[in-house]
Design an enzyme around this catalytic site. Structure first.
Site, PDB file in Angstrom:
ATOM      1  CG  HIS A 133     -18.014 -48.121-101.317  1.00 17.41           C
ATOM      2  ND1 HIS A 133     -18.200 -49.210-102.125  1.00 17.41           N
ATOM      3  CD2 HIS A 133     -16.916 -47.515-101.800  1.00 17.41           C
ATOM      4  CE1 HIS A 133     -17.269 -49.253-103.060  1.00 17.41           C
ATOM      5  NE2 HIS A 133     -16.477 -48.211-102.875  1.00 17.41           N
ATOM      6  CG  HIS A 135     -13.279 -43.868-102.492  1.00 24.03           C
ATOM      7  ND1 HIS A 135     -12.233 -44.477-103.158  1.00 24.03           N
ATOM      8  CD2 HIS A 135     -14.380 -44.616-102.754  1.00 24.03           C
ATOM      9  CE1 HIS A 135     -12.688 -45.545-103.806  1.00 24.03           C
ATOM     10  NE2 HIS A 135     -13.994 -45.646-103.573  1.00 24.03           N
ATOM     11  CE  LYS A 216     -12.611 -52.285-101.862  1.00 22.20           C
ATOM     12  NZ  LYS A 216     -12.689 -50.892-102.284  1.00 22.20           N
ATOM     13  CG  HIS A 218      -9.849 -51.383-105.310  1.00 20.71           C
ATOM     14  ND1 HIS A 218      -9.450 -51.285-106.620  1.00 20.71           N
ATOM     15  CD2 HIS A 218     -10.952 -50.590-105.195  1.00 20.71           C
ATOM     16  CE1 HIS A 218     -10.264 -50.463-107.265  1.00 20.71           C
ATOM     17  NE2 HIS A 218     -11.188 -50.034-106.419  1.00 20.71           N
ATOM     18  CG  HIS A 245     -13.308 -52.878-106.830  1.00 16.78           C
ATOM     19  ND1 HIS A 245     -13.738 -51.603-107.109  1.00 16.78           N
ATOM     20  CD2 HIS A 245     -12.904 -53.384-108.019  1.00 16.78           C
ATOM     21  CE1 HIS A 245     -13.594 -51.354-108.400  1.00 16.78           C
ATOM     22  NE2 HIS A 245     -13.079 -52.437-108.970  1.00 16.78           N
ATOM     23  CG  HIS A 319     -11.180 -47.026-111.366  1.00 13.61           C
ATOM     24  ND1 HIS A 319     -10.734 -47.642-110.223  1.00 13.61           N
ATOM     25  CD2 HIS A 319     -12.524 -46.911-111.237  1.00 13.61           C
ATOM     26  CE1 HIS A 319     -11.773 -47.917-109.446  1.00 13.61           C
ATOM     27  NE2 HIS A 319     -12.860 -47.470-110.032  1.00 13.61           N
TER      28      HIS A 319
END
EC number: 3.5.1.5
Length: 566
Positions: A133, A135, A216, A218, A245, A319
């Protein structure tokens, strides 16, 4: 002639029946097997055994190992054993008894003039960690991860772009090509995930063919049932993994809607507790599905008195939320729940949560995956006692369960367990040596593909290697073409068939992911429990098979401040 058990341990390390404490935790492991022949142990040094005509024989390089780690205590999902480990051509060649077969009995690893030796006496040897995981916000993460004992990083990103700060996505063929080219510079196995949020197959297929080893989904890009279904369909066709996610706001459906969209297909659910994101308040239910491969990210590991407070600020930044907007604050607060975080501790201890990863710089710390895994194990032993599967006076099964969470299970999940994830013959020799007192916190030596890539090292101008300041430094396998020979870039089979490595001029070794779509939770070692989870929508209390899951937050943790005074 006999020597005392203490003298033997001081000379050759612990043997069968001896117990070793892991760092400053309350976790104790016991040696299950010793591959040596007593009286025939090999050890390097002045007046020691590995000398010409003694422990070292006359065989040519082709018939001896390139590197020998002597008398190491291995901790892996398959056992806790004492052995010599031989490395040949960058891979683990043998686990057994080293020496000179001309004069010694029971030798399974031949030592010769072509053999280098690393002393493993009194040391713990583990497989390099696999963090799935990531980024990829900044390249400096890679050195941080390597120095913590992680040797494989899987995720997405393009640098400190706003999208990457929030999502593990390397979107589209152009960005995929640039990141694959950049990965040639780092002594780390790397694989990238593309953007899975689209309702038609074409944009996904082109990313897989460009090199993505997974896709992915998200919520920040819109994780709708249509996007989920489309993404899983493409993944099934091209044998790549899907990570998800889910929809915190429950805009396009509830957790039941998402689980239905999976249609029993394999999927890796990120931070399945939900603080890192996902259907509020009950995404944690997903860990009871046989096709769901659940993981945690490390900020909630383990549950402490500070966990809740730090998460709110973390979430607002990562976020792209505005604290002056009431709806953004409500969004953040809906994700941070004491009750589900406490339950996450216990679900890890029961083997219901199968993996642990970082969420690097995006609500996670890239250098703390290993440390926080063992902190969780220690907290659970103190609060829940020994596991039923543990032997008398040791925590061997618990140790195997927890080490599997950041080694073999993420490797199985993402189709790379044929190359990495455990100490087994034939696998890439990504190995980490630890002093027991520093286990899980500060490794001593990190090998990539059989060569030393990083190490604790003292003053380079000193007369010996150990004078202060001692700190982590890159070693020779982190430089030049040696880096390319000792680390892997993972890509899809479709990208390999399309000649992507040649087109992009990639220099590192190429690993191809496989078997991603047939993995079920039952395949995740020591972590395959399928509980029936209930979450009270008012109180957020969690029950597994009817039993309330609650534990108190920790006030003090091991493997913490006493290791980081400077």
């Amino acid at each position: 002639m006999k020597i005392s058990r203490q003298a033997y341990a001081d000379m050759f390390g612990p043997t069968v029946g001896d117990k070793v404490r892991l760092a400053d935790t309350e976790l104790w492991i016991e040696v299950e097997k010793d591959f040596t022949t007593y009286g025939e142990e090999v050890k390097f040094g002045g007046g020691k055994v590995i000398r010409d005509g003694m422990g070292q024989g006359q065989l040519l390089a082709a018939d001896v190992v390139d590197t020998l780690i002597t008398n190491a205590l291995i901790i892996d999902h398959w056992g806790i054993v004492k052995a010599d480990v031989g490395i040949k051509n960058g891979r683990i060649a043998a686990i057994g008894k080293a020496g000179n077969p001309d004069i010694q009995p029971d030798v399974t690893i031949a030592v010769g003039a072509a053999t280098e030796v690393i002393a493993g006496e009194g040391m713990i040897l583990t497989a390099g960690g696999v963090d799935t995981h990531i980024h990829f916000i900044c390249p400096q993460q890679i050195e941080e991860a390597l120095m913590s004992g992680v040797t494989t990083m899987i995720g997405g990103g393009t640098g400190p772009a706003t999208g990457t700060n929030a999502t593990t996505v390397t979107p589209g063929p152009w960005h995929m090509a640039r990141m694959l080219q950049a990965s040639d510079s780092f002594p780390m196995n790397i694989g990238f995930t593309g953007k899975g949020n689209v309702s038609l197959p074409g944009p996904l297929i082109e990313q897989v063919k460009a090199g993505a080893i997974g896709l992915k989904l998200h919520e920040d890009w819109g994780t709708t049932p249509a996007a989920i279904d489309n993404c899983l369909s493409v993944a099934d066709e091209y044998d790549v993994q899907v990570a998800i996610h889910t929809d915190t706001l429950n805009e396009s459906g509830f957790v039941e809607t998402t689980l239905a969209a999976f249609k029993n297909r394999t999927i890796h659910t990120y931070h399945t507790e939900g603080a890192g994101g996902g259907h509020a308040p009950d995404i944690i239910k997903a860990c009871g599905s046989p096709n769901v491969l659940p993981s945690s990210t490390n900020p909630t590991r383990p549950f402490t008195r500070n966990t809740i407070d730090e998460h709110l600020d973390m979430l607002m930044v990562c976020h792209h939320l505005d604290p002056s907007i009431a709806e953004d604050v409500a969004f953040a607060e809906s994700r941070i729940r004491r009750e589900t975080i406490a339950a996450e501790d216990i679900l890890h201890d029961l083997g219901a949560f199968s993996m642990l990863s970082s969420d690097s710089q995006a609500m996670g710390r890239v250098g703390e995956v290993i440390m926080r895994t063992w902190q969780t194990a220690d907290k659970m032993k103190k609060q829940r006692g020994p596991l039923p599967q543990d032997g008398p006076g040791n925590d061997n099964f618990r140790a195997k369960r927890y080490i599997a969470k950041y080694t073999i299970n993420p490797a199985i999940t993402h189709g790379i367990s044929h190359e990495v994830g455990s100490i087994e013959v034939g696998k890439w020799a990504d190995l980490v040596l630890w002093r027991p007192a520093f286990f899980g916190v500060k490794p001593t030596l990190i090998l990539k593909g059989g060569a030393i890539a990083a190490s604790l090292m003292g003053d380079a101008n000193a007369s010996i290697p150990t004078p202060q300041p001692v700190h982590y430094r890159p070693m020779f396998a982190s430089f030049g073409s040696s880096l390319h020979a000792t680390s892997l870039t993972f890509i899809s089979q479709a990208a390999f068939d399309a000649g992507v490595p040649e087109t992009l001029g990639l220099k590192k070794q190429i690993g191809v992911v496989k078997g991603c779509r047939t993995v079920q939770k039952k395949d995740l070692i020591h972590n395959d429990y399928l509980p029936d989870i209930e979450v009270d929508p008012q109180t957020y209390q969690v029950k597994a098979d009817g039993v309330l899951l609650w534990c108190e937050p920790a006030d003090v943790l091991p493997m913490a401040q006493r290791y980081f005074l400077f």
